[in-house]
Design a protein around this motif. Structure first.
Motif, PDB file in Angstrom:
ATOM      1  N   MET A   1     -12.119   5.205   0.844  1.00 46.00           N
ATOM      2  CA  MET A   1     -12.851   4.308   1.733  1.00 46.00           C
ATOM      3  C   MET A   1     -14.326   4.612   1.572  1.00 46.00           C
ATOM      4  O   MET A   1     -14.765   5.754   1.766  1.00 46.00           O
ATOM      5  N   CYS A   2     -15.074   3.588   1.224  1.00 46.69           N
ATOM      6  CA  CYS A   2     -16.526   3.707   1.110  1.00 46.69           C
ATOM      7  C   CYS A   2     -17.138   3.042   2.342  1.00 46.69           C
ATOM      8  O   CYS A   2     -16.882   1.860   2.599  1.00 46.69           O
ATOM      9  N   ILE A   3     -17.915   3.810   3.098  1.00 49.72           N
ATOM     10  CA  ILE A   3     -18.463   3.302   4.355  1.00 49.72           C
ATOM     11  C   ILE A   3     -19.978   3.196   4.248  1.00 49.72           C
ATOM     12  O   ILE A   3     -20.674   4.209   4.093  1.00 49.72           O
TER      13      ILE A   3
ATOM     14  N   LYS B   1     -29.093   2.356   4.640  1.00 52.77           N
ATOM     15  CA  LYS B   1     -29.643   3.692   4.865  1.00 52.77           C
ATOM     16  C   LYS B   1     -28.761   4.800   4.304  1.00 52.77           C
ATOM     17  O   LYS B   1     -29.249   5.792   3.769  1.00 52.77           O
ATOM     18  N   SER B   2     -27.441   4.647   4.427  1.00 50.79           N
ATOM     19  CA  SER B   2     -26.548   5.720   3.982  1.00 50.79           C
ATOM     20  C   SER B   2     -25.198   5.167   3.574  1.00 50.79           C
ATOM     21  O   SER B   2     -24.763   4.105   4.047  1.00 50.79           O
ATOM     22  N   VAL B   3     -24.525   5.908   2.692  1.00 45.82           N
ATOM     23  CA  VAL B   3     -23.205   5.532   2.200  1.00 45.82           C
ATOM     24  C   VAL B   3     -22.335   6.785   2.155  1.00 45.82           C
ATOM     25  O   VAL B   3     -22.681   7.767   1.486  1.00 45.82           O
ATOM     26  N   LEU B   4     -21.226   6.755   2.878  1.00 42.02           N
ATOM     27  CA  LEU B   4     -20.294   7.886   2.943  1.00 42.02           C
ATOM     28  C   LEU B   4     -18.984   7.488   2.266  1.00 42.02           C
ATOM     29  O   LEU B   4     -18.492   6.379   2.465  1.00 42.02           O
ATOM     30  N   ASN B   5     -18.436   8.404   1.480  1.00 41.72           N
ATOM     31  CA  ASN B   5     -17.229   8.114   0.716  1.00 41.72           C
ATOM     32  C   ASN B   5     -16.148   9.143   1.044  1.00 41.72           C
ATOM     33  O   ASN B   5     -16.415  10.338   1.117  1.00 41.72           O
ATOM     34  N   VAL B   6     -14.926   8.681   1.262  1.00 40.03           N
ATOM     35  CA  VAL B   6     -13.795   9.576   1.477  1.00 40.03           C
ATOM     36  C   VAL B   6     -12.676   9.183   0.528  1.00 40.03           C
ATOM     37  O   VAL B   6     -12.407   7.992   0.332  1.00 40.03           O
TER      38      VAL B   6
ATOM     39  N   GLU C   1     -14.699   3.508  -9.513  1.00 41.61           N
ATOM     40  CA  GLU C   1     -15.846   4.409  -9.630  1.00 41.61           C
ATOM     41  C   GLU C   1     -17.119   3.635  -9.947  1.00 41.61           C
ATOM     42  O   GLU C   1     -18.193   3.937  -9.400  1.00 41.61           O
ATOM     43  N   LYS C   2     -17.011   2.626 -10.806  1.00 42.89           N
ATOM     44  CA  LYS C   2     -18.180   1.798 -11.118  1.00 42.89           C
ATOM     45  C   LYS C   2     -18.625   1.007  -9.888  1.00 42.89           C
ATOM     46  O   LYS C   2     -19.829   0.845  -9.641  1.00 42.89           O
ATOM     47  N   MET C   3     -17.664   0.518  -9.123  1.00 38.31           N
ATOM     48  CA  MET C   3     -17.995  -0.218  -7.901  1.00 38.31           C
ATOM     49  C   MET C   3     -18.717   0.687  -6.910  1.00 38.31           C
ATOM     50  O   MET C   3     -19.700   0.281  -6.283  1.00 38.31           O
ATOM     51  N   LEU C   4     -18.258   1.929  -6.770  1.00 35.95           N
ATOM     52  CA  LEU C   4     -18.898   2.871  -5.855  1.00 35.95           C
ATOM     53  C   LEU C   4     -20.361   3.100  -6.228  1.00 35.95           C
ATOM     54  O   LEU C   4     -21.227   3.190  -5.361  1.00 35.95           O
ATOM     55  N   SER C   5     -20.621   3.188  -7.507  1.00 34.08           N
ATOM     56  CA  SER C   5     -21.994   3.391  -7.967  1.00 34.08           C
ATOM     57  C   SER C   5     -22.888   2.230  -7.547  1.00 34.08           C
ATOM     58  O   SER C   5     -24.025   2.426  -7.102  1.00 34.08           O
ATOM     59  N   HIS C   6     -22.376   1.011  -7.649  1.00 33.56           N
ATOM     60  CA  HIS C   6     -23.140  -0.170  -7.230  1.00 33.56           C
ATOM     61  C   HIS C   6     -23.325  -0.202  -5.717  1.00 33.56           C
ATOM     62  O   HIS C   6     -24.412  -0.534  -5.223  1.00 33.56           O
ATOM     63  N   LEU C   7     -22.281   0.138  -4.973  1.00 33.28           N
ATOM     64  CA  LEU C   7     -22.387   0.117  -3.517  1.00 33.28           C
ATOM     65  C   LEU C   7     -23.411   1.136  -3.020  1.00 33.28           C
ATOM     66  O   LEU C   7     -24.119   0.886  -2.043  1.00 33.28           O
ATOM     67  N   ALA C   8     -23.484   2.261  -3.696  1.00 33.73           N
ATOM     68  CA  ALA C   8     -24.443   3.291  -3.304  1.00 33.73           C
ATOM     69  C   ALA C   8     -25.882   2.856  -3.541  1.00 33.73           C
ATOM     70  O   ALA C   8     -26.817   3.407  -2.943  1.00 33.73           O
TER      71      ALA C   8
ATOM     72  N   VAL D   1     -14.684  14.374   0.944  1.00 32.25           N
ATOM     73  CA  VAL D   1     -15.606  13.553   1.724  1.00 32.25           C
ATOM     74  C   VAL D   1     -16.992  13.846   1.168  1.00 32.25           C
ATOM     75  O   VAL D   1     -17.399  15.014   1.078  1.00 32.25           O
ATOM     76  N   GLN D   2     -17.720  12.815   0.776  1.00 29.82           N
ATOM     77  CA  GLN D   2     -19.015  13.040   0.130  1.00 29.82           C
ATOM     78  C   GLN D   2     -20.000  11.928   0.501  1.00 29.82           C
ATOM     79  O   GLN D   2     -19.620  10.785   0.728  1.00 29.82           O
ATOM     80  N   TRP D   3     -21.258  12.321   0.552  1.00 30.91           N
ATOM     81  CA  TRP D   3     -22.327  11.342   0.747  1.00 30.91           C
ATOM     82  C   TRP D   3     -22.736  10.794  -0.620  1.00 30.91           C
ATOM     83  O   TRP D   3     -23.053  11.546  -1.529  1.00 30.91           O
ATOM     84  N   LEU D   4     -22.725   9.473  -0.743  1.00 32.67           N
ATOM     85  CA  LEU D   4     -23.237   8.835  -1.957  1.00 32.67           C
ATOM     86  C   LEU D   4     -24.702   8.467  -1.790  1.00 32.67           C
ATOM     87  O   LEU D   4     -25.416   8.273  -2.781  1.00 32.67           O
TER      88      LEU D   4
END
Length: 300
Positions: free
Chosen positions: A260-262, A237-242, A225-232, A294-297
């Motif tokens: 998967m964080c895209i 332009k955009s970050v999508l998370n599933v 979860e902490k990594m996702l926050s940094h990636l966002a 599925v969510q947009w970060l």
């Protein structure tokens, strides 16, 4: 880390999500005739035997790809609702299941890349690389005995200048989460338009200690979860998370799901992933939980 062996987990629910996302991204790239670049930074062996002692230890494929395939085959009504992407994925898997094998991400990608596309698979573990090299021999994927992150930044920006990267470290060490952040921070500066797919585990907050049988805190529980926050927060332009969760978190379940964080997802990937999650939710969820999403970060 060179001690991780994916053969213990081949074909499990995390592999299903990872490889379905990979199929979805590459199929979106395949819509255009222009060639593209693809890199798998932690490629593993490429093909795994589901009859090996490692695979049979916990038989994780049984509640993953095997269950998904059987569920869709047993119910024509269910199969009619599944997306083309699920059927594409299962058609790739079926070619290997005849030999009681499961394809890793390099072989999934090899089934989808076209003549003119440039695809590479990096693996540092000596034994895993030897297997990868043999398995990639007749494919369009070039195996490289090299650290995937070193290779990533050495090749950026790539030629051709459009494409995708799959980043799938084992996360054996807590430092690997920060490694992903650091390496992607460098990568997006060199190739800001690239599609970056990052797999990560979802871990329960507590676990049963193997030695004492006591319930203890899981020190890695919040690192994804902490990594996702940094990636966002990266300059894309955009970050999508599933995320797909086949169970609810508890001390009896180490990894209850994965994600998967895209970064820079291709157009309409969100609807592809929603269709995938709907099918996985119906086919693989054990306890009726509704934790998958599925969510947009980050959006443009």
């Amino acid at each position: 880390m060179l001690s991780y062996q994916h053969s213990f987990h081949a074909g499990n629910h995390a592999d299903v999500l990872k490889h379905l996302t990979l199929v979805a991204v590459l199929e979106r790239l395949n819509i255009k005739t222009k060639p593209y670049f693809y890199l798998d930074t932690h490629a593993g062996e490429g093909i795994y035997s589901l009859e090996s002692s490692q695979a049979l230890m916990n038989a994780e494929a049984d509640s993953g790809v095997v269950q998904l395939s059987q569920t869709l085959q047993d119910s024509m009504n269910e199969a009619s609702k599944s997306s083309d992407l699920i059927r594409c994925y299962l058609s790739i898997v079926d070619k290997y299941s005849e030999k009681t094998q499961y394809p890793g991400s390099p072989m999934v990608a090899a089934s989808l890349i076209r003549q003119g596309d440039k695809a590479f698979a990096a693996e540092l573990h000596p034994q895993a690389f030897e297997a990868l090299k043999q398995n990639c021999r007749r494919s369009g994927v070039k195996a490289q005995h090299r650290d995937g992150f070193d290779m990533l930044n050495a090749m950026l920006p790539p030629t051709p200048n459009r494409g995708a990267v799959l980043i799938d470290p084992p996360y054996e060490s807590k430092t690997e989460y920060q490694d992903v952040i650091d390496e992607l921070s460098k990568a997006v500066k060199r190739w800001p338009i690239g599609i970056y797919m990052v797999w990560y585990p979802l871990l329960s907050a507590t676990r049963i200690d193997r030695k004492s049988d006591e319930i203890v805190d899981n020190p890695k529980a919040t690192l994804s979860e902490k990594m996702l926050s940094h990636l966002a927060s990266l300059n894309v332009k955009s970050v999508l998370n599933v995320q797909f969760c086949n169970e609810k978190p508890s001390e009896n379940v180490g990894m209850y799901g994965s994600g998967m964080c895209i970064l820079n997802p291709p157009w309409q990937l969100e609807q592809d992933l929603n269709a995938i999650i709907e099918t996985l939710q119906q086919s693989l969820v054990k306890d009726g939980n509704q934790l998958s999403k599925v969510q947009w970060l980050k959006t443009e």
